[in-house]
Each structure stands twice: as C-alpha cells, then as structure tokens.
Design a protein around this motif. Structure first.
Motif, PDB file in Angstrom:
ATOM      1  N   ASP A 245       0.823  -1.213   0.000  1.00  0.00           N
ATOM      2  CA  ASP A 245       0.000   0.000   0.000  1.00  0.00           C
ATOM      3  C   ASP A 245       0.859   1.266   0.000  1.00  0.00           C
ATOM      4  OD1 ASP A 245      -2.475  -1.211  -0.130  1.00  0.00           O
ATOM      5  OD2 ASP A 245      -2.846  -1.147   2.031  1.00  0.00           O
ATOM      6  N   VAL A 248       1.916   1.620  -3.633  1.00  0.00           N
ATOM      7  CA  VAL A 248       0.749   1.981  -4.436  1.00  0.00           C
ATOM      8  C   VAL A 248       0.331   3.420  -4.164  1.00  0.00           C
ATOM      9  CG1 VAL A 248      -1.712   1.520  -4.798  1.00  0.00           C
ATOM     10  CG2 VAL A 248      -0.089  -0.383  -4.677  1.00  0.00           C
ATOM     11  N   ARG A 252      -0.674   6.576  -6.546  1.00  0.00           N
ATOM     12  CA  ARG A 252      -2.045   7.106  -6.472  1.00  0.00           C
ATOM     13  C   ARG A 252      -2.062   8.590  -6.132  1.00  0.00           C
ATOM     14  NH1 ARG A 252      -3.914   4.589  -1.801  1.00  0.00           N
ATOM     15  NH2 ARG A 252      -3.078   6.437  -0.746  1.00  0.00           N
ATOM     16  N   ALA A 411      -0.442  -4.098  -9.276  1.00  0.00           N
ATOM     17  CA  ALA A 411      -0.982  -3.238  -8.220  1.00  0.00           C
ATOM     18  C   ALA A 411      -0.550  -1.791  -8.418  1.00  0.00           C
ATOM     19  CB  ALA A 411      -0.531  -3.750  -6.850  1.00  0.00           C
ATOM     20  N   LEU A 412       0.687  -1.567  -8.800  1.00  0.00           N
ATOM     21  CA  LEU A 412       1.166  -0.204  -9.019  1.00  0.00           C
ATOM     22  C   LEU A 412       0.448   0.459 -10.193  1.00  0.00           C
ATOM     23  CD1 LEU A 412       5.047  -0.531  -8.553  1.00  0.00           C
ATOM     24  CD2 LEU A 412       3.302  -0.031  -6.839  1.00  0.00           C
ATOM     25  N   SER A 418      -4.232  -3.978  -3.833  1.00  0.00           N
ATOM     26  CA  SER A 418      -3.131  -4.615  -3.096  1.00  0.00           C
ATOM     27  C   SER A 418      -3.570  -5.961  -2.555  1.00  0.00           C
ATOM     28  CB  SER A 418      -2.682  -3.706  -1.945  1.00  0.00           C
ATOM     29  OG  SER A 418      -2.096  -2.525  -2.425  1.00  0.00           O
TER      30      SER A 418
END
Length: 437
Positions: A245, A248, A252, A411-412, A418
C-alpha cells in the motif's frame, strides 16, 4: 555478449562448448571432498571470468594484474550485458548445456542458492577464504545448506538520498525515519517556489529485479516477511499489505514522477541528478555521480544519505551484492580457486570501493579514515547492510521473482488492488516453493 581476450588465450577456448560430466561427484563436491578442501580441485591453465558490464574499468585492471603475474594461467574476461536478468539467463543457459566456456561466475547474491541447488556451481573450501574478516550477513548469502558455494566480492544496501538544501529551506532539520515523515517532508518541500515541478520520491518500479527489491524492502519495513526460514511465502498478510500500500499510494497520490512505472536504477539516477526528486531509494553508486562537479549533476553538494524509512521506524534494505562461484563444468578448477582468492582479497576490495564505489565486504574497510573521507556515506551503508533482509533464498528464484514482479506491477498500475495482488502472489509463490531446497 562481449569478450576480451588475453594475448595468451586462443579463441577456441571461448568458442567451443565442450560437454563435461554432471555435477554429482565432480572434484570439489561433498562426495569427493567432504570438508570442502581445495585438494579435490584439479587442473591449471586458462580460465574465464564472467560478469556484467565493467562500467568503471576496475575489473579489467585487476585481470591485467593477474595475467601479468600468471602468464600460463591467463583469465579471459567475458562481459555480459548490464541487465541482471539477462546475465542470469545466459549463465543458466551455459550451465544447462554443461559447457566449460564459463569458469568463475559473478552471481547476484540471490542466485547462489538456485545455482547450488541445481548443482551448477561447486562447493568451495571455506577454510581457505578470510570469511571471518567479512560482514556476517554478506557471508551468509554465499552459503547453501551446510556449504559455501560463493565468496563475497562486493556487497550493497539500499539507502535514501535526500536534498539537504530543500529540507533545510522547508525548516526540516532531520531526514525522515518513517514513511509518514517522508510524506510530510515532501508536502513542505514541494510547497517551496524552488521546488516547482519536482516530485517527492522514486525507486525502481519497472517490471524487473529492481521491483522485487523495492517490494521486499517495503514489506520488511512494515514488519513483514516475504519468505520464512523454511522457504514458505507469507505475502498475504497485513504487514505485506501495508508495504505494498505504501508503494501503491506513492503512485495514487502523484508523489512519483510521470513514467516512474518504467524506472530502473539509471532512470532514477538521472532524475535525481537533474534536480527532479526530493528523495530517492538507490544503491550507493549514485553518490559519486550525484556529486560530480563536471556539470553533469545539478545537486552536487546539496544532498546527503540516510537509512531507508519504514512504517513506524527505520526501514530495512534488501541485501545486494555479488558472490563469485565456480562452474561445475569448468576446466582448470585449481587455477579458478586461486583466482577467486586473488580477486576477492582486501586490496582488490579497497580498489572496488575507491574506483567503483562498490560496498566492501571486509569490516575493516568501513573504518579506514581515507575511505570515510572519500566515501562519507559508509557508516549509513554499513548499517543498511548489517540490518538488511535477504531477498527470497529459494532454489526456484527465477520463477519467484517473476511472480513478484508481475503481481506488484499490476498493483502499481492500478489493475489490481493490493489485497488481490497479494492473494494471487501468495498462490503463485506456493506453487513455486512446494519443494524447499
């Protein structure tokens, strides 16, 4: 693949792929030399040294010294591409054909277990190398089960580079120790007029080995593990989710540069040197390049380094570096053992540090006044190495790292949450590690 030939080495030595017998029972294996003694290694004469691109020129200089002193046992330098994944592929290809074209292999530390488990490299005589003078975590990367299968050449640890001038301008006196500290520092710095157009952070996020490193560090820095001591994966956990997270969230929230999903080490180096980043997770080789006064760096004298930040405290680096190993299919193995002793000695380690900024494996080199003066980041680097977490130490490493790269990159990119990426990764890793080496 490039090759550099010595005057005394004939071309057929490199071009013929002569078949050798299988690794089991060869000189240097447990069956013939139970104690790991070098007495079982036979043959003297020409050998090859296989490693990645020599960007500093230090390797060729060391080989020139050996060849001058050993005219009847010359070493030919086989220079593989810079990309580590391609180096690994070519070394495995050579091993699977049982070719004697490769003698001494420079392995990424995480390949040692894989190569040993597949009997592609020989067990080495541990008592003949000064392992007790080396950093213990580094030596452990060269062991497989109860034997030594590599000799540490250089080490490496991830560290955090940061802009001291911008933190100071924002009223921040200390570098961050946690992810929250780093985010808060970025908020303050990026609000400055002189930081216009800059990004907060970068690491290595392309779908390659660097992403496995960055993911492993994030998980460890959140208090989790990727694999346990039995070789079982543990990525579908709250700690692993915290780590992923974090990565990520950088994407984001727009804290990384546009295009960072394809960043390798060199992409990040260039961005930091051009003054586009406040922080970057990098290997120490960036230090000399970023401090260059020839006009290639806009941040010379304006940065410093610290240990990687973590979730609630200082984070953990992945342990990098290189181990030298002996191909199970090589001829002239007695010469190879002597060459490994030479190339990994303390004098050559000092030269690797001075010329190539490569992290030494010898404890004493971190305390030499001259080394500290020219490489002031050494105390931070030593701490990074000593407390580093190894990447997955498994025989099926190629499949493991590919699975990590695939799911983490998804995920990225925002293609998976995630939670879903880690659940899928757990399942994939379990399928690759049913049989622990």
């Amino acid at each position: 693949m490039k090759t550099r030939k010595t005057a005394a080495t004939c071309a057929p030595f490199l071009t013929l792929a002569l078949l050798a017998t299988a690794a089991c029972g060869l000189p240097g294996t447990d069956e013939e030399t139970p104690g790991g003694s070098s007495a079982g290694y036979q043959g003297r004469g020409p050998i090859t040294y296989v490693t990645g691109e020599d960007t500093t020129g230090v390797v060729q200089k060391q080989l020139d010294r050996w060849n001058k002193e050993h005219p009847d046992e010359p070493v030919t330098f086989i220079e593989l591409p810079e990309a580590v994944d391609e180096q690994r592929r070519l070394m495995i290809q050579n091993a699977k054909t049982k070719s004697d074209a490769y003698t001494v292999l420079s392995l990424d530390v995480v390949w040692t277990a894989e190569f040993a488990a597949n009997q592609w490299i020989e067990r080495l005589p541990a008592e003949e190398f000064p392992l007790e003078e080396m950093l213990e975590p580094v030596v452990e990367t060269a062991r497989y089960k109860d034997g030594l299968y590599g000799v540490p050449l250089i080490s490496d640890g991830g560290i955090l580079f940061y802009r001291t001038d911008l933190l100071q301008a924002a009223g921040i006196s200390e570098p961050p120790t946690t992810w929250a500290d780093m985010r808060n520092a970025c908020d303050a710095v990026l609000a400055l007029p002189q930081a216009k157009g800059m990004s907060c952070y970068a690491g290595q996020f392309d779908e390659y080995e660097g992403l496995t490193v960055n993911f492993s560090e994030a998980v460890a820095s959140a208090g989790g593990i990727v694999f346990d001591h039995r070789g079982q994966p543990h990525v579908d956990t709250p700690e692993a989710r915290e780590g992923l997270d974090f990565l990520v969230g950088l994407f984001r929230d727009g804290l990384v540069p546009e295009g960072a999903l394809t960043y390798t080490e060199e992409d990040g180096r260039q961005a930091f040197q051009q003054g586009k980043l406040v922080f970057i997770r990098q290997w120490p080789y960036l230090y000399a390049a970023a401090n260059a006064t020839d006009g290639s760096s806009k941040v010379a004298g304006k940065f410093d380094v610290t240990t990687l930040p973590g979730l609630t405290r200082t984070g953990s680096s992945s342990l990098g570096g290189r181990n030298l190993a002996l191909s199970s299919y090589a001829k002239n193995q007695a010469t190879a053992i002597d060459f490994i002793k030479f190339i990994t000695n303390e004098d050559n380690a000092r030269k690797n540090l001075e010329i190539g900024s490569n992290a030494p494996v010898y404890e004493t080199l971190y305390d030499e006044p001259s080394a500290f003066t020219s490489h002031p980041y050494l105390p931070v680097l030593r701490e990074s190495i000593i407390y580093a977490m190894p990447r997955p130490h498994v025989a099926e490493y190629g499949k493991v790292t590919s699975a990590v790269q695939k799911e983490v990159h998804a995920a990225l990119r925002g293609d998976k949450t995630s939670e879903q990426a880690l659940a899928d990764l757990q399942q994939a890793l379990q399928s690759h590690t049913k049989r622990h080496p």
